[in-house]
Design an enzyme around this catalytic site. Sequence first.
Site, PDB file in Angstrom:
ATOM      1  N   ASP A  12      19.685  37.020  58.628  1.00 49.55           N
ATOM      2  CA  ASP A  12      19.653  35.680  59.368  1.00 49.55           C
ATOM      3  C   ASP A  12      19.675  35.711  60.769  1.00 49.55           C
ATOM      4  OD1 ASP A  12      19.328  34.201  56.605  1.00 49.55           O
ATOM      5  OD2 ASP A  12      21.581  34.514  56.708  1.00 49.55           O
ATOM      6  N   LYS A  15      14.449  36.215  62.613  1.00 47.16           N
ATOM      7  CA  LYS A  15      13.091  37.278  62.431  1.00 47.16           C
ATOM      8  C   LYS A  15      12.022  36.371  62.051  1.00 47.16           C
ATOM      9  CE  LYS A  15      14.567  39.876  59.061  1.00 47.16           C
ATOM     10  NZ  LYS A  15      15.673  39.287  58.875  1.00 47.16           N
ATOM     11  N   LEU A  17      11.397  33.077  62.765  1.00 48.85           N
ATOM     12  CA  LEU A  17      11.359  32.272  64.001  1.00 48.85           C
ATOM     13  C   LEU A  17      10.639  33.197  64.994  1.00 48.85           C
ATOM     14  CD1 LEU A  17      11.639  29.709  65.466  1.00 48.85           C
ATOM     15  CD2 LEU A  17      13.968  30.358  66.222  1.00 48.85           C
ATOM     16  N   LYS A  37       4.639  40.006  55.390  1.00 48.65           N
ATOM     17  CA  LYS A  37       6.156  40.125  54.733  1.00 48.65           C
ATOM     18  C   LYS A  37       6.197  40.850  53.609  1.00 48.65           C
ATOM     19  CE  LYS A  37      10.561  38.493  54.388  1.00 48.65           C
ATOM     20  NZ  LYS A  37      11.546  38.480  55.544  1.00 48.65           N
ATOM     21  N   SER A  41      12.815  38.507  48.865  1.00 54.01           N
ATOM     22  CA  SER A  41      13.682  37.729  47.936  1.00 54.01           C
ATOM     23  C   SER A  41      14.092  36.643  48.217  1.00 54.01           C
ATOM     24  CB  SER A  41      14.930  38.703  47.689  1.00 54.01           C
ATOM     25  OG  SER A  41      15.630  38.698  48.977  1.00 54.01           O
ATOM     26  N   ASP A  54       9.650  32.022  54.261  1.00 56.85           N
ATOM     27  CA  ASP A  54       9.474  32.853  55.653  1.00 56.85           C
ATOM     28  C   ASP A  54       8.040  33.418  55.303  1.00 56.85           C
ATOM     29  OD1 ASP A  54      11.990  32.420  56.042  1.00 56.85           O
ATOM     30  OD2 ASP A  54      12.637  34.414  55.472  1.00 56.85           O
ATOM     31  N   GLU A 116       7.189  41.650  59.097  1.00 56.32           N
ATOM     32  CA  GLU A 116       8.725  41.386  58.962  1.00 56.32           C
ATOM     33  C   GLU A 116       9.217  42.049  58.104  1.00 56.32           C
ATOM     34  OE1 GLU A 116      11.113  37.311  58.020  1.00 56.32           O
ATOM     35  OE2 GLU A 116       9.488  37.049  59.080  1.00 56.32           O
ATOM     36  N   GLY A 119      16.221  41.319  56.180  1.00 63.46           N
ATOM     37  CA  GLY A 119      17.631  41.651  56.474  1.00 63.46           C
ATOM     38  C   GLY A 119      17.475  42.597  57.793  1.00 63.46           C
ATOM     39  N   LEU A 211      17.070  25.700  67.981  1.00 66.02           N
ATOM     40  CA  LEU A 211      15.988  24.737  67.991  1.00 66.02           C
ATOM     41  C   LEU A 211      16.224  23.657  66.851  1.00 66.02           C
ATOM     42  CD1 LEU A 211      12.834  26.936  68.437  1.00 66.02           C
ATOM     43  CD2 LEU A 211      14.091  25.284  70.159  1.00 66.02           C
TER      44      LEU A 211
END
Length: 229
Positions: A12, A15, A17, A37, A41, A54, A116, A119, A211
């Site tokens: 969190d 990444k 964003l 990606k 999970s 994501d 990406e 974690g 944001l």
Amino acid sequence: MAALLVTGSDTDAGKTLITSGLLALARRQGLSTLGLKPVASGSDPTDAGLRNSDALALQAHSHPPVPYTTVNPHAFAPAIAPHLAAREVGITLTLDALSESLREGLALDRDLTLLEGAGGWRVPLNEREDLADLATHLGLPVILVVGLRLGCINHARLTAEAIRADGLRLAGWAGSLVDSSFGLDEALYRDNLATLERTLDAPCLGIVPHLPAGEMATAAADYLVLPES
């Protein structure tokens, strides 16, 4: 501009964003883009199969468009570490399988391709391999996303050291203000950023503030610069 892997100082960290923001920025500059990606999970069931939010964000900022399975070849429902989520459905993730599943996407040879991770840097794939091995196997430069909150300097420095220890180039880092309270003391906030800039020894690609909900990737692009090739 070659492919790069995006990792985080922690889970969190922002990444998706930052990755989406960089892809959106590249599109503004007329470049072709692809967000990948490899494993995700925390995916939701749909009529088309499991879909991860994501990965969907990366797909939305990939131009020309690509199928979802190109972006996210391995999706799992449980919102837990990927190797544990895979084990729950009787699958063992391997570096070879992950690399093969990315072959089609990487062969598209877009102007900017961003992979990406999941974690942080040392997230396991199995008992012997982790996601860091994917970057090493593919020889990818790395972008580090630092989640700006208490403890981020230590996490960011350790991650940067691990990336370099693995023989990879840290192409740049970007900060994402994931804890809005972290920026309340303006002077202290600036001191933290200055420490990161001094100790990470890599180009800063931008600092994205906290944001509001909405088209966050497009907004994030306003605060970012593309990494040098």
